[in-house]
Design a protein around this motif. Sequence first.
Motif, short mmCIF file in Angstrom:
data_model
loop_
_atom_site.label_atom_id
_atom_site.label_comp_id
_atom_site.label_asym_id
_atom_site.label_seq_id
_atom_site.Cartn_x
_atom_site.Cartn_y
_atom_site.Cartn_z
N TYR A 1 -1.41 -4.92 6.49
CA TYR A 1 -0.32 -3.16 6.40
C TYR A 1 1.24 -4.35 5.45
O TYR A 1 2.04 -3.32 4.91
N GLN A 2 1.65 -5.65 6.71
CA GLN A 2 2.69 -6.50 6.01
C GLN A 2 2.71 -6.65 5.11
O GLN A 2 4.18 -6.83 4.28
N GLY B 1 1.23 -5.28 2.04
CA GLY B 1 1.51 -3.97 1.59
C GLY B 1 2.73 -4.09 1.66
O GLY B 1 4.01 -3.16 0.60
N LEU B 2 3.60 -3.93 2.64
CA LEU B 2 5.12 -3.25 2.65
C LEU B 2 5.53 -4.62 1.67
O LEU B 2 7.13 -3.92 1.45
N GLY C 1 4.87 -3.99 -2.35
CA GLY C 1 4.94 -2.20 -2.25
C GLY C 1 5.70 -1.58 -3.73
O GLY C 1 5.33 -0.91 -3.67
N MET D 1 5.11 1.42 12.21
CA MET D 1 4.26 1.53 11.07
C MET D 1 4.72 1.96 9.80
O MET D 1 4.60 2.40 9.25
N LEU E 1 9.57 3.02 2.59
CA LEU E 1 8.85 1.79 1.69
C LEU E 1 8.82 3.20 0.12
O LEU E 1 9.18 3.13 -0.67
#
Lengths: 189, 211
Positions: A97-98, A100-101, A104, B173, B180
Amino acid sequence: MARRNYYDIDDILAGQERVPCVLRADLDGLGSAGSGGGTSKVQRNARWGLPYWMADRLNEEDYVDMEVSPVFSKRASRMYAASPESMQLRAICQHFYQFGLQLGDMVPEIPHVLRNMYVQRVYKVARIAQQGQNVEALDFVQSLDKTEARMLKLCQQAQSAISLWHKNQAYALKRAAVVAAAATAGAGS
Amino acid sequence: MAITTRQTEGFTMPELEYMAQHESITIVPLHRMDRIELVRGTVGPFRPPQKTTVPLWLAIMLKRTNRCRIVAPKWLSYEHLRDLCKREEQPDAMFTRLPTHYLEIAHMLLTYAEDDFVDTQAVRRLLQDLREVRQSKTHEGLRMLNSLQLQMDNLSAAEINEIRPLFRHSFDMLRQLDGLAEATEESQQQSQFADQSFAEMDDAFGSKYVH
């Protein structure tokens, strides 16, 4: 580039993931920086796998052309959208997930795909925490990435805290030993 | 002072129990006592067998030294809990109203004042059932998670504390992921706008600039 926390260890580790790049300039003497190694002269249009943090900066300076990592390619994001719960995130990328952030804004569908994936997987994680781990869930638990694994541990701790307290096995708030000693000393004198 | 992981993620159960002990409860004192003025309020004169209201910590202390009898609060009876259970189990029901610290108060009373209750085993079982139904409801509520708001009425303090780490990290999250998503949409819209020529923009803004 959505770099959230400079000091966050997970962000740093997530940025370490390799990203394929195409070199734009001849870089002499830096051949050992790529995943090949050995030669010190590097030609143009050579393909290298660089860590994301390095590739991003070099991309802005136009030394390389950064491409989307295979973790978030179009084919991969279609797979994630189709079946989020069966993906082996630990095998694909531990800080999924990080990463992806950070990556992104390169692929437009990624935030939505990630978001749905997160909600569905976290729901399953919470259910596993509530029911206690059983054999069928073991495969899923082994496929979680770092953030989800931490969430599972937190949920399990919260559950066990209440049940322990109910059985009177939690710690009891008592007077501190210093205070009790001072009280008896004061009472004695 | 060293803090454990449990303490950074919310309250621990003994801390919640401590805070629950401020709630008032009715007792029947067994000895006479005059008024005492304490920091958080006055504990009025005890004239047995009149009932008085005292904080829970004092009631527990008196009970352990055999100086009072505790009157069960109205919601901690078998009938009331059974009705609440039935209402909770109906599909699509919201959480029923219960005192904020009901778990802690019930635990303390059932541990220290068992002889003042009529049917402790049944009450314990009902409390367990109630808790399980509410837990499955919070679990369903997890599905409705979004980054802006989630409303769950009538959750007690201990239950909120239980779901606090999960919901907190999920909110963080989701907020980052949604941020984003918005940023990528904005940048896409901006690049679309930049493709329009100046003539089209003049048409869009009207003929104010024509002289």
